[in-house]
Motif scaffolding. Structure first.
Motif, short mmCIF file in Angstrom:
data_model
loop_
_atom_site.label_atom_id
_atom_site.label_comp_id
_atom_site.label_asym_id
_atom_site.label_seq_id
_atom_site.Cartn_x
_atom_site.Cartn_y
_atom_site.Cartn_z
N LEU A 56 1.15 -1.26 0.64
CA LEU A 56 0.14 0.18 -0.50
C LEU A 56 0.72 1.28 0.43
N ALA A 57 1.94 1.03 0.68
CA ALA A 57 2.92 2.44 1.43
C ALA A 57 3.64 2.83 -0.93
N ALA A 58 4.31 1.29 -1.26
CA ALA A 58 4.35 1.57 -2.75
C ALA A 58 3.45 2.15 -3.32
N VAL A 59 2.33 2.00 -3.69
CA VAL A 59 1.31 2.10 -4.58
C VAL A 59 1.57 4.38 -4.09
N GLY A 60 1.44 4.37 -3.04
CA GLY A 60 0.94 5.58 -2.24
C GLY A 60 2.34 6.37 -3.31
N GLU A 61 3.45 5.56 -2.73
CA GLU A 61 4.15 6.30 -3.64
C GLU A 61 4.78 6.91 -4.91
N GLU A 62 4.53 6.24 -5.73
CA GLU A 62 4.99 5.93 -7.22
C GLU A 62 3.57 4.71 -7.41
N ARG A 63 3.17 4.82 -8.50
CA ARG A 63 1.90 3.83 -8.86
C ARG A 63 2.32 3.52 -10.12
N PRO A 64 1.85 2.12 -10.01
CA PRO A 64 2.48 0.66 -10.78
C PRO A 64 1.89 0.33 -12.08
N ASP A 65 2.20 -0.15 -12.58
CA ASP A 65 1.41 -0.23 -14.21
C ASP A 65 0.62 -1.36 -14.22
N LEU A 66 0.63 -2.49 -12.81
CA LEU A 66 -0.05 -3.76 -12.72
C LEU A 66 0.44 -4.44 -11.07
N VAL A 67 -0.36 -4.85 -10.82
CA VAL A 67 0.26 -5.36 -9.20
C VAL A 67 0.68 -7.03 -8.90
N LEU A 68 1.24 -7.98 -8.96
CA LEU A 68 1.37 -9.18 -8.37
C LEU A 68 1.23 -8.74 -7.03
N LEU A 69 0.53 -9.60 -6.67
CA LEU A 69 -0.09 -9.67 -5.34
C LEU A 69 -0.10 -11.23 -4.70
N ASP A 70 0.95 -11.69 -3.81
CA ASP A 70 0.58 -12.57 -2.97
C ASP A 70 -0.66 -12.93 -2.51
N VAL A 71 -1.42 -13.50 -2.15
CA VAL A 71 -3.08 -13.68 -0.97
C VAL A 71 -2.11 -13.92 0.07
N MET A 72 -1.43 -14.39 0.77
CA MET A 72 -1.23 -15.39 2.01
C MET A 72 0.28 -14.63 2.63
N THR A 100 -1.08 -17.54 -5.46
CA THR A 100 -1.63 -17.69 -3.90
C THR A 100 -1.76 -19.36 -4.36
N SER A 101 -1.03 -20.31 -3.13
CA SER A 101 -0.96 -21.11 -3.65
C SER A 101 -2.52 -22.18 -3.31
N LEU A 102 -3.19 -21.30 -3.20
CA LEU A 102 -5.00 -22.05 -2.57
C LEU A 102 -5.55 -22.16 -3.71
N ASP A 103 -6.62 -23.26 -3.86
CA ASP A 103 -7.17 -23.22 -5.47
C ASP A 103 -8.65 -23.65 -5.17
N GLY A 104 -9.20 -23.64 -4.28
CA GLY A 104 -10.33 -23.68 -3.79
C GLY A 104 -11.04 -23.13 -4.86
N ASP A 117 -8.55 -8.79 -11.09
CA ASP A 117 -8.12 -8.74 -12.26
C ASP A 117 -7.81 -10.80 -12.86
N ASP A 118 -7.66 -10.85 -12.02
CA ASP A 118 -6.72 -12.15 -12.33
C ASP A 118 -6.32 -13.13 -11.25
N PHE A 119 -6.22 -14.76 -11.47
CA PHE A 119 -5.98 -14.76 -10.16
C PHE A 119 -4.66 -16.19 -10.84
N LEU A 120 -3.55 -16.29 -10.23
CA LEU A 120 -2.26 -17.49 -10.36
C LEU A 120 -2.61 -18.46 -9.67
N HIS A 121 -1.95 -19.64 -10.10
CA HIS A 121 -2.16 -20.16 -8.82
C HIS A 121 -0.51 -20.80 -8.45
N LYS A 122 0.28 -21.34 -7.33
CA LYS A 122 1.31 -21.57 -7.55
C LYS A 122 1.24 -22.90 -7.42
#
Length: 394
Positions: A56-72, A100-104, A117-122
């Motif tokens: 959240l702090a990084a996005v406040g400092e400089e706007r990225p073009d895409l965020v790759l975000l871990d769930v856990m 995430t490693s979650l698959d439910g 916008d999208d969901f990727l599994h580890k």
């Protein structure tokens, strides 16, 4: 927060600005390095965050073009960070991919509801990750293009609006200038009367027998000065922050302008002014423009009416509102005419007399102040234009 990592290699998105910035938020150092390595074949600028709070702090400092975000993640998990990012980025589209490693199925639904916008599994497959990142960055580029075109269109609309206001102001000036020429002709008659004290003009201008040349010249100079001030007053553009105007004073000024230029000489004009101040947050020039149009239209409507009368007034209304009106005893309007009177360039006046912009400009200005225009008219029963306006709080 870890330092930025730069990737090198041929760009995979030739039509996109380069480099695009990707923020990778994951509490596991190995996962961050793997994601950065998988994206190394693309020309992206990589930034890292080790927690949801850092993301959240990084996005406040400089706007990225895409965020790759871990769930856990400890503390704020990916779902909560995604929700907060969507709140902060309202009005701007930044793609978010949850990893995430979650698959439910329920976890996928929860992520989509959070705004992902999208969901990727580890473990993440490199080609799949690059394809999804590339596609979402293209979607962001399209959003940015649409936003730029929207801003450009809004700027064009505002420019055209100002041009319409200016055109109507020039038309009003032209009408007043024609009336001023008549008044200047009267002034010339006064000057002739100075040479021949017994003379008078067709409108009854005459000098008293004891008038001196100095008195005549003083009268002429004052009248010509007042005429020039009248035209300059309506022509002067507004600038700076929107001021407050007292509508009673504006109405008196407009009545003085029209009387001075002879525009309403054929009608009996009465003003209904309140004892209390009626203050509106608006430009004085635009407020004058509204009443000049309304009273000028009324004057044109009653030009052939026996016993022509025009009434203009202002009064306070409950709920912090003001009501202004201009009423005439002219021929009135049919339903077909009433349905079109606010259309730009629609006019019932003879060619060369009106532009058809007056009432369209009146409606636009009144609505920009937060007000409304109502029309009451029937054939043979005159017309009343009513303005419902917000009063400026004391």
């Amino acid at each position: 927060m870890e330092p930025t990592a730069s990737t090198s290699g041929p760009p995979s998105d030739g039509q996109l600005p380069s480099p695009r910035q990707v923020l990778i938020a994951d509490d596991d150092a190995a996962s961050r390095k793997i994601a950065a390595a998988l994206l190394a074949a693309s020309d992206y600028r990589i930034r890292f965050a080790t927690s949801g709070e850092e993301a959240l702090a990084a996005v406040g400092e400089e706007r990225p073009d895409l965020v790759l975000l871990d769930v856990m993640m400890p503390g704020l998990d990916g779902f909560e960070v995604c929700r907060r990012l969507r709140e902060r980025l309202s009005g701007e589209y930044v793609p978010i991919i949850l990893v995430t490693s979650l698959d439910g199925r329920g976890d996928v639904v929860q992520g989509l509801k959070a705004g992902a916008d999208d969901f990727l599994h580890k473990p993440v497959h490199g080609a799949e990750l690059r394809a999804r990142v590339s596609n979402l960055l293209k979607v962001r580029a399209y959003h940015q293009l649409l936003a730029s075109q929207r801003d450009s269109a809004l700027a064009t609309v505002e420019l055209l609006r100002q041009q319409v206001l200016h055109a109507d102001r020039l038309a009003t000036l032209g009408t007043l200038a024609a009336s001023v020429s008549h008044e200047l002709n009267n002034i010339s008659q006064v000057l002739r009367s100075a040479l021949d004290p017994g003379a008078s003009d067709e409108d009854g201008w005459a000098l008293a027998e004891n008038s001196t040349s100095k008195t005549v010249l003083t009268h002429v100079a004052n009248h010509v000065t007042e005429l020039s001030r009248t035209l300059l007053h309506i022509a002067r553009p507004s600038g700076g922050p929107t001021p407050e105007v007292e509508l009673g004073q504006i109405l008196e000024e407009v009545h003085h302008m029209l009387r001075l230029t002879g525009r309403i000489r054929h009608a009996a004009v009465s003003l209904v002014l309140p004892q209390e101040r009626c203050v509106l947050r608006a430009s004085a020039v635009q407020a004058q423009q509204v009443f000049l149009n309304l009273i000028g239209n009324a004057a044109d409507a009653v030009v052939s009416t026996p016993g022509a009368r025009i009434e203009a007034g202002i009064r306070t209304q409950p709920g912090g509102r003001l009501e202004a009106w201009v009423r005439d005893n002219g021929p009135g309007m049919s339903e077909d005419v009433l349905a079109r009177i606010f259309e730009p360039f629609f006019t019932t006046k003879p060619p060369g007399v009106g532009t058809g912009l007056g009432l369209a400009v009146v409606k636009q200005l009144v609505e920009s102040w937060g007000g409304q225009v109502r029309v009451q008219s029937q054939p043979g029963q005159g017309t009343c234009m009513v303005l419902d306006l917000p009063a400026s709080p004391p």
